[in-house]
Motif scaffolding. Structure first.
Motif, mmCIF file in Angstrom:
data_model
loop_
_atom_site.group_PDB
_atom_site.id
_atom_site.type_symbol
_atom_site.label_atom_id
_atom_site.label_comp_id
_atom_site.label_asym_id
_atom_site.label_seq_id
_atom_site.Cartn_x
_atom_site.Cartn_y
_atom_site.Cartn_z
ATOM 1 N N ALA A 152 17.305 39.203 -1.888
ATOM 2 C CA ALA A 152 16.049 39.678 -2.498
ATOM 3 C C ALA A 152 16.125 41.162 -2.831
ATOM 4 O O ALA A 152 15.657 41.606 -3.895
ATOM 5 C CB ALA A 152 14.884 39.406 -1.558
ATOM 6 N N LYS A 153 16.685 41.955 -1.930
ATOM 7 C CA LYS A 153 16.839 43.374 -2.204
ATOM 8 C C LYS A 153 17.747 43.606 -3.395
ATOM 9 O O LYS A 153 17.474 44.447 -4.268
ATOM 10 C CB LYS A 153 17.394 44.068 -0.960
ATOM 11 C CG LYS A 153 17.442 45.585 -1.099
ATOM 12 C CD LYS A 153 17.909 46.233 0.193
ATOM 13 C CE LYS A 153 17.938 47.753 0.054
ATOM 14 N NZ LYS A 153 18.403 48.407 1.298
ATOM 15 N N GLN A 154 18.825 42.846 -3.437
ATOM 16 C CA GLN A 154 19.723 42.973 -4.581
ATOM 17 C C GLN A 154 19.031 42.572 -5.883
ATOM 18 O O GLN A 154 19.203 43.215 -6.925
ATOM 19 C CB GLN A 154 20.972 42.119 -4.347
ATOM 20 C CG GLN A 154 21.859 42.619 -3.215
ATOM 21 C CD GLN A 154 23.058 41.706 -2.974
ATOM 22 O OE1 GLN A 154 23.166 40.650 -3.616
ATOM 23 N NE2 GLN A 154 23.939 42.097 -2.046
ATOM 24 N N ALA A 155 18.215 41.487 -5.787
ATOM 25 C CA ALA A 155 17.490 41.045 -6.982
ATOM 26 C C ALA A 155 16.461 42.090 -7.417
ATOM 27 O O ALA A 155 16.259 42.333 -8.623
ATOM 28 C CB ALA A 155 16.801 39.711 -6.708
ATOM 29 N N ARG A 180 14.807 46.303 -11.185
ATOM 30 C CA ARG A 180 14.506 47.683 -11.541
ATOM 31 C C ARG A 180 15.489 48.209 -12.578
ATOM 32 O O ARG A 180 15.100 48.874 -13.558
ATOM 33 C CB ARG A 180 14.541 48.553 -10.303
ATOM 34 C CG ARG A 180 13.386 48.302 -9.334
ATOM 35 C CD ARG A 180 13.540 49.170 -8.104
ATOM 36 N NE ARG A 180 12.431 48.928 -7.162
ATOM 37 C CZ ARG A 180 12.364 49.477 -5.949
ATOM 38 N NH1 ARG A 180 13.324 50.316 -5.545
ATOM 39 N NH2 ARG A 180 11.341 49.201 -5.171
ATOM 40 N N GLU A 181 16.732 47.934 -12.353
ATOM 41 C CA GLU A 181 17.741 48.389 -13.316
ATOM 42 C C GLU A 181 17.538 47.731 -14.668
ATOM 43 O O GLU A 181 17.643 48.393 -15.722
ATOM 44 C CB GLU A 181 19.124 48.071 -12.767
ATOM 45 C CG GLU A 181 20.265 48.619 -13.633
ATOM 46 C CD GLU A 181 21.617 48.343 -13.017
ATOM 47 O OE1 GLU A 181 22.632 48.705 -13.651
ATOM 48 O OE2 GLU A 181 21.674 47.768 -11.901
ATOM 49 N N ALA A 182 17.181 46.424 -14.633
ATOM 50 C CA ALA A 182 16.927 45.731 -15.899
ATOM 51 C C ALA A 182 15.690 46.305 -16.591
ATOM 52 O O ALA A 182 15.658 46.447 -17.826
ATOM 53 C CB ALA A 182 16.734 44.234 -15.646
ATOM 54 N N GLY A 183 14.617 46.664 -15.799
ATOM 55 C CA GLY A 183 13.439 47.278 -16.397
ATOM 56 C C GLY A 183 13.757 48.628 -17.026
ATOM 57 O O GLY A 183 13.264 48.948 -18.111
ATOM 58 N N ALA A 184 14.562 49.436 -16.334
ATOM 59 C CA ALA A 184 14.948 50.730 -16.895
ATOM 60 C C ALA A 184 15.753 50.551 -18.176
ATOM 61 O O ALA A 184 15.535 51.255 -19.175
ATOM 62 C CB ALA A 184 15.748 51.525 -15.860
ATOM 63 N N ALA A 186 15.558 47.969 -20.130
ATOM 64 C CA ALA A 186 14.651 47.465 -21.161
ATOM 65 C C ALA A 186 13.821 48.602 -21.765
ATOM 66 O O ALA A 186 13.604 48.658 -22.985
ATOM 67 C CB ALA A 186 13.732 46.397 -20.586
ATOM 68 N N ALA A 187 13.330 49.520 -20.896
ATOM 69 C CA ALA A 187 12.580 50.661 -21.410
ATOM 70 C C ALA A 187 13.448 51.537 -22.308
ATOM 71 O O ALA A 187 13.001 52.011 -23.367
ATOM 72 C CB ALA A 187 12.020 51.482 -20.251
ATOM 73 N N LEU A 188 14.687 51.756 -21.888
ATOM 74 C CA LEU A 188 15.609 52.548 -22.710
ATOM 75 C C LEU A 188 15.875 51.859 -24.043
ATOM 76 O O LEU A 188 15.904 52.506 -25.100
ATOM 77 C CB LEU A 188 16.909 52.776 -21.934
ATOM 78 C CG LEU A 188 17.978 53.625 -22.631
ATOM 79 C CD1 LEU A 188 17.448 55.020 -22.927
ATOM 80 C CD2 LEU A 188 19.236 53.710 -21.757
ATOM 81 N N LEU A 189 16.040 50.523 -23.951
ATOM 82 C CA LEU A 189 16.272 49.782 -25.192
ATOM 83 C C LEU A 189 15.053 49.830 -26.107
ATOM 84 O O LEU A 189 15.195 49.948 -27.331
ATOM 85 C CB LEU A 189 16.624 48.329 -24.859
ATOM 86 C CG LEU A 189 18.016 48.102 -24.239
ATOM 87 C CD1 LEU A 189 18.198 46.636 -23.857
ATOM 88 C CD2 LEU A 189 19.118 48.521 -25.218
ATOM 89 N N ASP A 190 13.826 49.753 -25.502
ATOM 90 C CA ASP A 190 12.609 49.850 -26.325
ATOM 91 C C ASP A 190 12.511 51.214 -27.009
ATOM 92 O O ASP A 190 12.135 51.306 -28.189
ATOM 93 C CB ASP A 190 11.374 49.618 -25.446
ATOM 94 C CG ASP A 190 11.273 48.171 -24.980
ATOM 95 O OD1 ASP A 190 11.895 47.308 -25.624
ATOM 96 O OD2 ASP A 190 10.594 47.923 -23.958
ATOM 97 N N ALA A 191 12.830 52.266 -26.245
ATOM 98 C CA ALA A 191 12.793 53.600 -26.838
ATOM 99 C C ALA A 191 13.806 53.725 -27.979
ATOM 100 O O ALA A 191 13.499 54.279 -29.045
ATOM 101 C CB ALA A 191 13.067 54.653 -25.772
ATOM 102 N N ARG A 192 14.978 53.178 -27.755
ATOM 103 C CA ARG A 192 15.997 53.235 -28.813
ATOM 104 C C ARG A 192 15.607 52.383 -30.011
ATOM 105 O O ARG A 192 15.846 52.773 -31.164
ATOM 106 C CB ARG A 192 17.345 52.794 -28.251
ATOM 107 C CG ARG A 192 17.942 53.789 -27.262
ATOM 108 C CD ARG A 192 19.310 53.340 -26.792
ATOM 109 N NE ARG A 192 19.902 54.338 -25.880
ATOM 110 C CZ ARG A 192 21.082 54.194 -25.297
ATOM 111 N NH1 ARG A 192 21.808 53.101 -25.515
ATOM 112 N NH2 ARG A 192 21.537 55.149 -24.496
ATOM 113 N N VAL A 193 14.969 51.230 -29.728
ATOM 114 C CA VAL A 193 14.526 50.370 -30.832
ATOM 115 C C VAL A 193 13.441 51.067 -31.655
ATOM 116 O O VAL A 193 13.449 51.045 -32.890
ATOM 117 C CB VAL A 193 14.026 49.019 -30.279
ATOM 118 C CG1 VAL A 193 13.290 48.240 -31.361
ATOM 119 C CG2 VAL A 193 15.210 48.199 -29.785
ATOM 120 N N SER A 194 12.459 51.694 -30.944
ATOM 121 C CA SER A 194 11.404 52.421 -31.670
ATOM 122 C C SER A 194 11.992 53.586 -32.463
ATOM 123 O O SER A 194 11.586 53.848 -33.609
ATOM 124 C CB SER A 194 10.352 52.922 -30.681
ATOM 125 O OG SER A 194 10.938 53.826 -29.754
#
Length: 360
Positions: free
Chosen positions: A76-79, A84-88, A90-98
């Motif tokens: 669970a901790k690993q997940a 969190r890493e996937a959210g970061a 995704a946010a980076l990808l959204d910023a790059r997409v915008s």
């Protein structure tokens, strides 16, 4: 031995058999109890063995569940870390997409601006220039910026000489005529006139002033008296001339003591010297307030101040004075020109430019 053995024909003794049966019957409950006890012991032993086996199985399963729980917590901790890493990411990808979409839109606009034809560039430039000039006219309250923009647009379209833009040129000509027909007050000229009025206030003669004004006939009398001395005449001639001019001088002095005039406002003659000073200063303040109101385009306030100044000028100042008449004329000109006029809009030209940009 044979003698002691019972014969086959002799029946057995029933007493011992009966005694054995009774003894067996007496020992039967004990036997049953023993059997039951043995069975109970066997059952208890079997149950104990089962309980031990179950206890071992429970301990084994508990240890296994604890290990699985620890492993589950670790997973669970690993997940959670992975989420969190996937959210970061995704946010980076959204910023790059915008950012990429913004760059794409800018590139598309640049491509469209580069791909526009010469006609579209001319139409867009003329439209932008007219809109800027319209804003400047609204800010300054003058039609000069709009008039210059319309004239420059007409000259540019005339040099371009494109038949499809003739409709725009006709609309420009009509809007030019409408703008030229509008009479907008020139604020700079009006403010200069008001400044001139403020300068003239101190020189305007009041009706309550006590200064005597000499009649025009006094000058010839003095000239006649001075003429003999200038021509080198005798003392008798000089005395004779003086004697003739003396009654005229006396009469002029007597006339200067009394002055008869028609006065519309009797209170204008009752001003004290200090009231005259404050009257002039109040008139200056009225004119300066009107000047500020004109500069701030508050025409109603300016008209009110100008009417008050005109009333004070007509009530307290000498209407026969040339300076008062000049000041009154200036004030009337400013009052007539200080009016708010709605500025015309080049709507017909803008509509023609929009139609030309759309290709119609």
């Amino acid at each position: 031995m044979n003698s002691t053995a019972p014969s086959a024909d002799v029946p057995p003794n029933p007493a011992p058999l009966t005694s054995r049966r009774s003894a067996a019957l007496r020992h039967a409950p004990l036997i049953v109890a023993s059997v039951v006890a043995v069975a109970a012991l066997g059952l208890a032993w079997s149950t104990q063995q089962r309980l031990r086996a179950l206890e071992k199985e429970l301990v084994k399963r508990q240890e296994s569940s604890q290990g699985e729980a620890a492993q589950a917590l670790l997973l669970a901790k690993q997940a959670q870390d992975a989420a969190r890493e996937a959210g970061a990411r995704a946010a980076l990808l959204d910023a790059r997409v915008s950012e990429a979409s913004m760059q794409r839109s800018q590139i598309e606009e640049l491509i469209q601006s580069l791909a526009r034809s010469r006609d579209e560039n001319v139409v867009a430039d003329v439209d932008a220039g007219l809109r800027v000039a319209l804003q400047q006219s609204a800010i300054t309250g003058s039609t000069e910026p709009l008039l210059q923009a319309l004239q420059q647009a007409d000259e540019r379209l005339a040099r371009y000489n494109q038949p499809r833009l003739e409709r725009v040129r006709r609309a420009l000509a009509r809007d030019l005529d409408r703008v030229k027909a509008v009479g907008v007050s020139d604020l700079s000229t009006l403010t200069l006139k008001l400044d001139e009025m403020v300068r003239l206030v101190d020189e305007l003669p009041l009706m309550a002033a006590t200064e005597s004004r000499r009649a025009p006939s006094a000058a010839p009398a003095g000239a006649v008296a001075a003429a003999p001395s200038a021509s080198g005449a005798s003392w008798n001639d000089h005395l004779h001339a003086w004697w003739q001019a003396w009654p005229v001088r006396v009469w002029e002095e007597v006339r200067s003591l009394v002055r008869v005039a028609r006065v519309q406002q009797p209170e204008a003659l009752l001003l004290a010297p200090e009231q005259m000073y404050f009257l002039r200063e109040n008139l200056k303040l009225r004119l300066l307030n009107a000047r500020l109101a004109l500069l701030s385009r508050q025409y109603a306030t300016a008209q009110s101040d100008l009417r008050d100044a005109q009333g004070a000028l007509e009530r307290y100042f000498d209407p026969g004075s040339r300076r008062v008449q000049v000041a009154s004329d200036l004030l009337k000109q400013v009052t007539a020109q200080a009016r708010q006029v709605s500025l015309p809009r080049p709507d017909e030209t803008l509509a023609a430019l929009a139609a030309a940009a759309a290709g119609r």
